[in-house]
Motif scaffolding. Structure first.
Motif, short mmCIF file in Angstrom:
data_model
loop_
_atom_site.label_atom_id
_atom_site.label_comp_id
_atom_site.label_asym_id
_atom_site.label_seq_id
_atom_site.Cartn_x
_atom_site.Cartn_y
_atom_site.Cartn_z
N ASP A 26 0.85 -1.20 -0.03
CA ASP A 26 -0.16 0.05 0.04
C ASP A 26 0.76 1.17 0.00
O ASP A 26 0.18 2.29 -0.19
CB ASP A 26 -0.81 0.08 1.19
N GLU A 27 2.33 0.94 0.06
CA GLU A 27 3.11 2.36 0.49
C GLU A 27 4.06 2.57 -0.85
O GLU A 27 4.58 3.47 -1.01
CB GLU A 27 3.59 2.18 1.65
N LYS A 30 3.47 5.29 -3.18
CA LYS A 30 3.72 6.69 -2.44
C LYS A 30 5.27 7.27 -2.37
O LYS A 30 5.72 8.08 -2.91
CB LYS A 30 3.12 6.63 -1.06
N GLU A 33 6.38 7.85 -5.82
CA GLU A 33 6.01 9.29 -6.21
C GLU A 33 6.99 10.40 -5.57
O GLU A 33 7.22 11.45 -6.22
CB GLU A 33 4.53 9.47 -6.00
N ALA A 34 7.25 10.40 -4.17
CA ALA A 34 8.12 11.05 -3.64
C ALA A 34 9.62 11.29 -4.53
O ALA A 34 10.05 12.16 -4.44
CB ALA A 34 8.44 10.55 -2.03
N LEU A 74 7.39 12.76 1.92
CA LEU A 74 6.32 11.91 2.32
C LEU A 74 5.53 12.70 3.52
O LEU A 74 4.42 12.03 3.91
CB LEU A 74 6.89 10.83 2.82
N TRP A 78 0.20 15.89 -0.28
CA TRP A 78 -0.20 15.21 -1.30
C TRP A 78 0.01 13.54 -0.85
O TRP A 78 -0.75 12.70 -1.55
CB TRP A 78 0.87 15.40 -2.52
N ALA A 79 0.97 13.26 -0.16
CA ALA A 79 1.18 11.97 0.49
C ALA A 79 0.29 11.27 1.51
O ALA A 79 0.25 10.14 1.80
CB ALA A 79 2.57 11.88 1.07
N GLN A 80 -0.93 12.17 1.64
CA GLN A 80 -1.95 11.76 2.70
C GLN A 80 -2.92 10.83 2.16
O GLN A 80 -3.56 10.41 2.74
CB GLN A 80 -2.25 12.91 3.65
N ARG A 81 -3.14 10.69 0.90
CA ARG A 81 -4.15 10.06 0.03
C ARG A 81 -3.76 8.73 0.14
O ARG A 81 -3.03 8.19 0.51
CB ARG A 81 -4.35 10.86 -1.27
N ASP A 82 -4.92 8.07 -0.37
CA ASP A 82 -4.70 6.46 -0.45
C ASP A 82 -3.94 6.13 -1.61
O ASP A 82 -4.26 6.65 -2.94
CB ASP A 82 -6.41 5.86 -0.49
N PHE A 83 -2.84 5.42 -1.29
CA PHE A 83 -2.07 4.93 -2.38
C PHE A 83 -2.16 3.46 -2.88
O PHE A 83 -1.28 2.62 -3.43
CB PHE A 83 -0.68 5.35 -2.27
#
Length: 384
Positions: A26-27, A30, A33-34, A74, A78-83
């Motif tokens: 799930d991460e 994310k 993208e970082a 992170l 932006w990084a707090q949404r569901d990935f």
């Protein structure tokens, strides 16, 4: 997953740094993208397209600073949404398409010995009991249209449509029933694709080189053919030598991954009496270990070899290893122990191309070519 970034070859070979020892399913998008956001914001890399690489950024700011920047990214909104990747995943149930067992299968006859050799080097058992993978050794990565169609037919009939390409420029047929291995082998024989020795010293890898690439300096495909013929003629039955990898690129950009071969080459040029001739820089001791992600970048020797003498150099290095190794010593361990100087001295006389003359004209013509060598390069997208 373990996540790494910043690796690459070409003229600045780098092993990737570890961004995270473990990232959950799930991460991982994310964290990816970082890294991409950091790279996109690195305006210092925009001044020179050839330097627009993550490995260059890491070299300039350091590993610790780069990892700090990942953590900072992170923490952004932006990084707090569901990935979660579930909505993006395509889960292909290959086993569901695996061929069913038939009542009978063809068996080896007079070709039993050749089939046994093929199985020993080109077939591996799958985790799923009763199935195997068959690696098709594709010389220089070249297939004819008829061979492509033939492999497609094999995939439909014996593999449930499943196959993969490999970094060795081969194809792996998956979900082959153990009972049908001989039938698959027979079909490959008919396609002239049943050569044994996949992922051995005879399975030489090269990029297209000057055959089709604007950046190519030398005919790496031609050298591939020459080295493969030499190694085959040597009829080596030494298991330690057999497991070696030889790779070459037609220029420093490493599309043939020459840094990762136990023996590797990249194209160069030499000049004698005002005439150019094709040549190669040599690398020793590269490699990679399947399954654990470990890579080892080869050490460049301080010499250039005329292209036409490069197969001779390969033969001498193999002989040097066979004659000087300790019991059970791997090639790279042997290189670590004795250093690069003995490898350089073993081929020192080969580095002298001789004068340009009618008797020595072949030295100034590249492999598979017919005219005198002239270095010509165009623009391309490859970078450092």
């Amino acid at each position: 997953f373990k996540m790494v970034c910043g690796g690459g070859l070409a003229i600045m070979p780098r092993e990737a740094i570890t961004v995270r020892e473990f990232v959950s399913l799930d991460e991982y998008l994310k964290v990816s993208e970082a890294v991409i956001r950091i790279f996109n914001a690195a305006d210092m890399l925009r001044k020179n397209r050839a330097m627009a690489r993550i490995k260059v950024l890491i070299d300039r700011i350091g590993v610790d600073r780069f990892l700090e920047m990942v953590d900072d990214e992170l923490a952004q909104p932006w990084a707090q949404r569901d990935f979660s990747p579930e909505r993006l995943l395509f889960l292909d149930n290959e086993e569901e398409r695996a061929p069913a067992r038939r009542d009978s299968y063809a068996q080896p006859g007079d070709d039993a010995e050749a089939f046994t050799q093929f199985v020993a080097s080109n077939v591996k058992a799958q985790k799923q009991q009763g199935f195997s993978t068959v690696q098709v050794k594709i010389t220089r990565g070249d297939l004819t249209p008829a061979q492509f169609h033939g492999i497609a037919d094999l995939m439909r009939e014996y593999c449930g449509g499943n196959a993969r390409t490999t970094v060795q420029q081969n194809m792996v047929l998956r979900w082959v029933r153990d009972e049908s291995l001989y039938e698959v082998y027979s079909r490959l024989v008919a396609l002239d694709l049943a050569e044994s020795g996949a992922e051995t010293v005879r399975d030489v890898v090269s990029c297209p080189g000057t055959d089709s690439c604007k950046l190519g300096i030398t005919s790496s495909m031609g050298l591939n053919r020459a080295i493969q013929e030499r190694v085959t003629d040597l009829a080596l039955d030494d298991p330690q030598v057999s497991k070696l990898h030889i790779k070459m690129s037609g220029c420093p950009n490493s599309c043939g991954q020459h840094h990762l071969g136990n023996i590797g080459f990249h194209g160069a040029a030499m000049k004698v009496d005002g005439h150019q001739l094709p040549a190669y820089h040599a690398f020793i001791g590269g490699g990679y270990e399947e399954g654990n992600g470990k890579v080892r970048i080869g050490t460049q020797l301080k010499l250039r070899l005329p292209a036409k003498r490069t197969p001779d150099a390969v033969q001498r290095w193999l002989e040097l290893y066979q004659q000087g190794r300790e019991n059970g010593e791997e090639f790279n361990a042997f290189f670590d122990r004795i250093g690069k100087e003995p490898f350089e001295e073993a081929v020192r006389d080969l580095t002298i191309p001789g004068d340009f003359s009618d008797d020595n004209r072949e030295m100034f013509i590249d492999w598979t070519k017919f005219e005198l060598y002239v270095l010509e390069r165009g623009e391309g997208e490859c970078a450092v």
